[in-house]
Design an enzyme around this catalytic site. Structure first.
Site, PDB file in Angstrom:
ATOM      1  N   CYS A 437     -46.759  -5.570  38.696  1.00 52.92           N
ATOM      2  CA  CYS A 437     -45.324  -5.756  38.688  1.00 52.92           C
ATOM      3  C   CYS A 437     -45.092  -6.223  39.755  1.00 52.92           C
ATOM      4  O   CYS A 437     -44.366  -7.464  39.604  1.00 52.92           O
ATOM      5  CB  CYS A 437     -44.598  -4.197  38.100  1.00 52.92           C
ATOM      6  SG  CYS A 437     -45.157  -3.149  39.733  1.00 52.92           S
ATOM      7  N   HIS A 483     -42.380   1.054  40.178  1.00 50.72           N
ATOM      8  CA  HIS A 483     -42.353  -0.136  39.415  1.00 50.72           C
ATOM      9  C   HIS A 483     -41.253  -1.140  39.813  1.00 50.72           C
ATOM     10  O   HIS A 483     -40.199  -0.630  40.362  1.00 50.72           O
ATOM     11  CB  HIS A 483     -42.337   0.384  37.977  1.00 50.72           C
ATOM     12  CG  HIS A 483     -42.609  -0.481  37.090  1.00 50.72           C
ATOM     13  ND1 HIS A 483     -43.588  -1.559  36.868  1.00 50.72           N
ATOM     14  CD2 HIS A 483     -41.770  -0.971  35.759  1.00 50.72           C
ATOM     15  CE1 HIS A 483     -43.493  -2.427  35.864  1.00 50.72           C
ATOM     16  NE2 HIS A 483     -42.284  -2.233  35.307  1.00 50.72           N
ATOM     17  N   HIS A 495     -41.530  -7.884  33.226  1.00 52.76           N
ATOM     18  CA  HIS A 495     -42.262  -7.154  34.127  1.00 52.76           C
ATOM     19  C   HIS A 495     -43.631  -7.127  33.633  1.00 52.76           C
ATOM     20  O   HIS A 495     -44.086  -7.710  32.489  1.00 52.76           O
ATOM     21  CB  HIS A 495     -41.385  -5.681  34.185  1.00 52.76           C
ATOM     22  CG  HIS A 495     -41.548  -4.784  32.792  1.00 52.76           C
ATOM     23  ND1 HIS A 495     -42.061  -3.670  33.057  1.00 52.76           N
ATOM     24  CD2 HIS A 495     -41.620  -5.290  31.667  1.00 52.76           C
ATOM     25  CE1 HIS A 495     -42.023  -3.209  31.826  1.00 52.76           C
ATOM     26  NE2 HIS A 495     -41.453  -4.097  30.849  1.00 52.76           N
TER      27      HIS A 495
END
Length: 530
Positions: A437, A483, A495
């Site tokens: 990510c 994240h 993402h």
């Protein structure tokens, strides 16, 4: 350098005046609108500081003398006013005037010598466009056309005299530089400088102007930079532009292709581990041609390195070229980057030729000129010095620092991120072979000339700043527990998700088919470069 800054200025919606001078060579690197006169705002406080110190030097004055604060000098934007001080030493007044841009302190300092004496001294030392005609916050005189003024050339001249110690004896000059180095406003010239930098400088701002000017001290050299922006409609954006110009100058003058970078990646992908062990956690990937700094020689196989974007890890020595002669040339000349997912470097400019090696998107490369080369092909040089050929459309000039408008940058960073769609998820990865990510977000930014922290965090010293969810625009980053994703507009974000196994697009809108409740309901923050 002057041409690069000029291009940036042409893209700005504001009027920018700037001068850059390398004190090591004495070369003036940038001079744009250097002699135009403009409202000085608080940078007028620098010549005021020097004038008072010169007066004390000549008259045998005492910095510790106590002055009573006159009631008519008490104004806003002042530590002295906030503390309701009725007196202060001259040293305190000079210090507060510079480091917090204290307006009450400045007004006391103006009274200490008087405007006529200041202006006489300014002319004496060669400041032909610098004049003090009003006190701080005296908008009545300003409306009458009596403003404090200067020019970029005058500031260049003043700081050169300060640097060379030609205005004050060493004792007094050291005091001036010490005070200027304690400047607390660091949101302009220092804004995008990742390294700890000693800078003797002064900011200045009003509703329609933003300035920052001073001396940048580095190992073995120093340079002057003054960026003065007028016709401003958004002060925060103006400070960003000062920061971007400063970053470009710093990279040119100080790094010169990589001051502390003493190795370069010579394999397609160099794995960075959290320990000197191939079985330890993969924390990052350094791509081909990227310069790094070797921090520690661990053993005969391993080194600890720091990448040029300030991320650290352990890698095998075999992944790096440590030849100093190679490094000097590479860091200066490797000004191109691979933008296709994969690019084969071939022995000849035809698809049937043998492959030398394969590079991934983000790899640094050097394009070299060759007369008569077949259309659609570019000759490139590798770290080893060996040359090969790649498709011209697969490489482009590296964007070392972004110089586009905000809107164009947002558009480009989103387009870059979307090129990774479908890339498999790989913890610590950041290539089309596999990416995580933060690798996705940091690579999208890096390929467009902005360097954010490589992990899913907002870290001091990097350019991202927190904003509200309501302020979020395309290209901004959304943070979740462990994240990060990039907002691409219309409630959607891109993402690299372990849950989704690859780079994909999801929605914040619960009515959308690609809505992910586990993420939409656990947002911890939003950050923007702007």
């Amino acid at each position: 350098m002057n041409e690069i800054i000029q291009q940036f200025i042409e893209n700005s919606s504001y009027k920018i005046h700037t001068v850059v001078q390398d004190y090591e060579t004495d070369e003036v690197l940038v001079h744009i609108r250097a002699d135009e006169v403009f409202s000085s705002a608080s940078v007028i406080k620098v010549p005021i500081l020097i004038a008072i110190l010169h007066h004390l030097q000549q008259k045998g004055g005492d910095l510790q003398q106590v002055l009573t604060i006159a009631s008519e000098n008490v104004v806003e934007f002042s530590v002295i006013t906030e503390q309701q001080q009725t007196s202060a030493t001259l040293y305190e007044l000079l210090t507060w005037m510079i480091i917090t841009s204290d307006n009450t302190a400045t007004n006391e300092c103006i009274d200490f010598l008087g405007m006529d004496e200041f202006n006489r001294y300014f002319k004496e030392i060669g400041l032909s466009n610098t004049v003090v005609q009003r006190k701080m916050m005296d908008f009545e005189r300003q409306q009458l056309g009596l403003d404090n003024e200067t020019s970029a050339r005058d500031m260049q001249h003043l700081f050169k005299l300060i640097y060379e110690g030609k205005l004050l004896e060493p004792k007094w000059n050291d005091i001036a530089i010490d005070i200027l180095c304690r400047q607390r406003s660091q949101d302009s010239l220092k804004r995008y400088l990742l390294e700890p930098v000693k800078m003797a400088h002064k900011t200045g701002g009003l509703d329609t102007v933003d300035h920052d000017v001073g001396i940048v001290y580095t190992d073995g050299t120093a340079y002057f930079i003054g960026v003065f922006i007028t016709e401003v409609t958004n002060n925060e954006k103006a400070k960003q532009e000062i920061g971007l110009i400063s970053k470009m100058v710093y990279e040119h003058v100080v790094n010169k292709g990589g001051k502390d970078l003493n190795a370069v990646v010579n394999v397609m992908i160099a794995n960075l581990h959290d320990k000197a062990d191939v079985l330890s956690e993969l924390v990052d990937e350094a791509l081909y041609g990227m310069p790094v700094e070797v921090l520690e020689d661990v053993d005969d196989k391993w080194v600890r390195i720091r990448t040029f974007y300030r991320y650290e890890g352990f890698t095998l020595k075999e992944n790096l070229d440590l030849n100093s002669e190679t490094l000097t040339a590479w860091n200066a000349d490797a000004n191109d980057v691979v933008i296709e997912s994969f690019a084969d470097v071939l022995t000849a400019p035809k698809i049937q030729s043998a492959k030398i090696m394969t590079l991934t998107r983000g790899a640094f490369i050097q394009v070299v000129e060759e007369a008569g080369i077949e259309k659609g092909w570019s000759k490139v040089q590798l770290v080893s010095g060996e040359c090969g050929y790649v498709r011209s459309d697969w490489v482009q000039n590296r964007v070392k620092v972004y110089t586009t408008t905000e809107d164009l940058f947002r558009q480009q960073v989103v387009q870059t991120a979307l090129r990774y769609l479908g890339t498999p998820y790989r913890w610590g990865g950041k290539s089309p072979l596999g990416i995580d990510c933060s690798g996705l977000c940091s690579m999208a930014y890096m390929l467009n000339g902005a360097y954010i922290y490589r992990d899913a965090k907002i870290i001091d010293g990097f350019p991202l700043r927190e904003i509200t969810l309501e302020q979020m625009k395309r290209g901004d980053l959304i943070f979740f527990p462990g994240h990060v994703a990039m907002y691409i507009g219309d409630d959607h974000y891109i993402h690299s998700s372990l849950g989704g196994n690859e780079v994909n697009v999801n929605s914040l809108n619960p009515h959308e088919e690609n809505y992910r409740e586990d993420l939409a309901t656990t947002i911890t923050g939003v950050a923007s470069l702007f």
